[in-house]
Design a protein around this motif. Sequence first.
Motif, PDB file in Angstrom:
ATOM      1  N   LEU A  36      -2.058   8.253  -5.633  1.00  0.00           N
ATOM      2  CA  LEU A  36      -1.519   9.846  -5.539  1.00  0.00           C
ATOM      3  C   LEU A  36      -0.327   9.801  -4.700  1.00  0.00           C
ATOM      4  O   LEU A  36       0.312  10.927  -4.269  1.00  0.00           O
ATOM      5  N   THR A  37       0.357   8.677  -4.260  1.00  0.00           N
ATOM      6  CA  THR A  37       1.399   8.493  -3.518  1.00  0.00           C
ATOM      7  C   THR A  37       2.567   7.542  -4.333  1.00  0.00           C
ATOM      8  O   THR A  37       2.287   7.082  -5.084  1.00  0.00           O
ATOM      9  N   ASP A  38       3.478   7.566  -3.425  1.00  0.00           N
ATOM     10  CA  ASP A  38       4.673   6.579  -3.772  1.00  0.00           C
ATOM     11  C   ASP A  38       4.765   5.278  -2.974  1.00  0.00           C
ATOM     12  O   ASP A  38       5.807   4.802  -2.621  1.00  0.00           O
ATOM     13  N   TRP A  39       3.420   4.983  -2.311  1.00  0.00           N
ATOM     14  CA  TRP A  39       3.428   3.775  -1.440  1.00  0.00           C
ATOM     15  C   TRP A  39       3.961   2.647  -2.004  1.00  0.00           C
ATOM     16  O   TRP A  39       3.780   2.146  -3.103  1.00  0.00           O
ATOM     17  N   SER A  40       5.045   1.817  -1.305  1.00  0.00           N
ATOM     18  CA  SER A  40       5.782   0.649  -1.583  1.00  0.00           C
ATOM     19  C   SER A  40       4.759  -0.562  -1.493  1.00  0.00           C
ATOM     20  O   SER A  40       5.269  -1.642  -1.861  1.00  0.00           O
ATOM     21  N   PHE A 272       2.666  -4.324  -8.177  1.00  0.00           N
ATOM     22  CA  PHE A 272       2.087  -4.334  -6.831  1.00  0.00           C
ATOM     23  C   PHE A 272       2.670  -5.195  -6.111  1.00  0.00           C
ATOM     24  O   PHE A 272       3.288  -4.925  -4.608  1.00  0.00           O
ATOM     25  N   LEU A 273       2.956  -6.553  -6.034  1.00  0.00           N
ATOM     26  CA  LEU A 273       3.506  -7.611  -5.400  1.00  0.00           C
ATOM     27  C   LEU A 273       4.938  -7.945  -5.578  1.00  0.00           C
ATOM     28  O   LEU A 273       5.724  -8.425  -4.859  1.00  0.00           O
ATOM     29  N   TYR A 274       5.361  -7.600  -6.887  1.00  0.00           N
ATOM     30  CA  TYR A 274       6.721  -8.260  -7.216  1.00  0.00           C
ATOM     31  C   TYR A 274       7.644  -7.041  -7.410  1.00  0.00           C
ATOM     32  O   TYR A 274       8.883  -7.128  -6.755  1.00  0.00           O
ATOM     33  N   PHE A 275       7.455  -5.873  -7.803  1.00  0.00           N
ATOM     34  CA  PHE A 275       8.216  -4.696  -7.870  1.00  0.00           C
ATOM     35  C   PHE A 275       8.202  -3.795  -6.836  1.00  0.00           C
ATOM     36  O   PHE A 275       8.889  -3.053  -6.568  1.00  0.00           O
ATOM     37  N   GLY A 276       7.324  -3.925  -5.954  1.00  0.00           N
ATOM     38  CA  GLY A 276       6.813  -3.131  -4.737  1.00  0.00           C
ATOM     39  C   GLY A 276       6.606  -1.649  -5.148  1.00  0.00           C
ATOM     40  O   GLY A 276       6.743  -0.642  -4.374  1.00  0.00           O
ATOM     41  N   SER A 278       3.508  -0.138  -5.371  1.00  0.00           N
ATOM     42  CA  SER A 278       1.898  -0.236  -5.056  1.00  0.00           C
ATOM     43  C   SER A 278       1.115   1.083  -5.430  1.00  0.00           C
ATOM     44  O   SER A 278      -0.001   0.879  -5.720  1.00  0.00           O
ATOM     45  N   GLY A 279       1.757   2.216  -5.231  1.00  0.00           N
ATOM     46  CA  GLY A 279       1.070   3.255  -5.623  1.00  0.00           C
ATOM     47  C   GLY A 279       0.821   3.442  -7.133  1.00  0.00           C
ATOM     48  O   GLY A 279      -0.180   3.871  -7.611  1.00  0.00           O
ATOM     49  N   TYR A 280       1.922   2.970  -8.047  1.00  0.00           N
ATOM     50  CA  TYR A 280       1.701   3.000  -9.369  1.00  0.00           C
ATOM     51  C   TYR A 280       0.727   1.917  -9.701  1.00  0.00           C
ATOM     52  O   TYR A 280      -0.013   2.017 -10.717  1.00  0.00           O
ATOM     53  N   ALA A 281       0.758   0.744  -9.117  1.00  0.00           N
ATOM     54  CA  ALA A 281      -0.230  -0.163  -9.490  1.00  0.00           C
ATOM     55  C   ALA A 281      -1.615  -0.002  -9.125  1.00  0.00           C
ATOM     56  O   ALA A 281      -2.589  -0.106  -9.798  1.00  0.00           O
ATOM     57  N   CYS A 282      -1.955   1.002  -8.004  1.00  0.00           N
ATOM     58  CA  CYS A 282      -3.272   1.682  -7.849  1.00  0.00           C
ATOM     59  C   CYS A 282      -3.448   2.561  -8.668  1.00  0.00           C
ATOM     60  O   CYS A 282      -4.902   2.323  -9.060  1.00  0.00           O
ATOM     61  N   ALA A 283      -2.819   3.310  -9.359  1.00  0.00           N
ATOM     62  CA  ALA A 283      -2.899   4.155 -10.566  1.00  0.00           C
ATOM     63  C   ALA A 283      -3.695   3.309 -11.716  1.00  0.00           C
ATOM     64  O   ALA A 283      -4.668   3.609 -12.425  1.00  0.00           O
TER      65      ALA A 283
END
Length: 310
Positions: A36-40, A272-276, A278-283
């Motif tokens: 639910l965040t824009d975490w990088s 998560f690891l290449y594009f940074g 991480s929040g999107y990857a967690c979704a």
Amino acid sequence: MRHRKYPFIVGFLIVPVALYALLVIWPYLQTFGYSLTDWSGESTVMHFVGLRNYTALFSDAVFRQALLHNVLLLVFLPVITILLALFFAFMLNVGGRAGTGGVQGVRGAAVYKVVFFFPQVLSIAILAVLFEAVYRSDGGGLLNGVLLKLGLEDPQHPIEWLNDPGLVLWSILAILVWSGVGFYLVLFSAAMQSIPREIYEAALLDGAGRVQTFFRVTLPLLWDSVQTAWVYLAIAAMDAFALVSTLTPGVAYGGGPDYHGEVMATYLMRNFLYFGKSGYACAMGVVILFLTLILSAIALRVTRRERIEF
């Protein structure tokens, strides 16, 4: 002892339940919070964005393509693996000629079981190296070499098994089937050995052939094992990360060519690891979790039937 039963049970369960909550449940909750965040992924600074990652996810063409590939694996991997494993297990246990000892498997069944099970003991890294050599298209690949000897391939235009958009996903599926059949063959063989031989002998005396014996005797009595195999294979089909990331071309974690070999797990790790992102990857991880739970529940529900006792 009766009055102290519940404190005794709680005393044994409190530590494993606490560890499960700490190491399994809490990371799931954290993942949902990060989604639910824009975490990088590299910074402790993040901002709440609500369901924006989820709305972006289902409008992402690459994610939809990866989801389609996982659905195709989900359809074909359990069906092909279970059918092959059932066929080989039936032949190795009751597919031979009925002799003086009654119904028996084909000659050398014990050796065949070891040979079929051998791929199961290979690690994913060894499988990747092995099939990279099998699928090579530079003239040294085993598969192309066989096709060339049989006159089924043009030596000037070898088949690019892992670089052809129309073949890459099916090539990965073939590896998953090859590596998984042996395990489920042993699983079904163990279940078949618990079926009394008298049942098969009675079916033979009634004039039943092998096909009738399989569908009317073996399959109903193995249904619980088939149901379990279906759930495990469905979970495997929702993953396939290791093989796709090591065998297929791509910028990071494979998925090529042009996303035709992409699965949800590789797209998640790339974000998560290449594009940074991480929040999107967690979704994505949350979506994969719920899809896996829903599909497992559906598989258990659809394949549920009355238990046959013998």
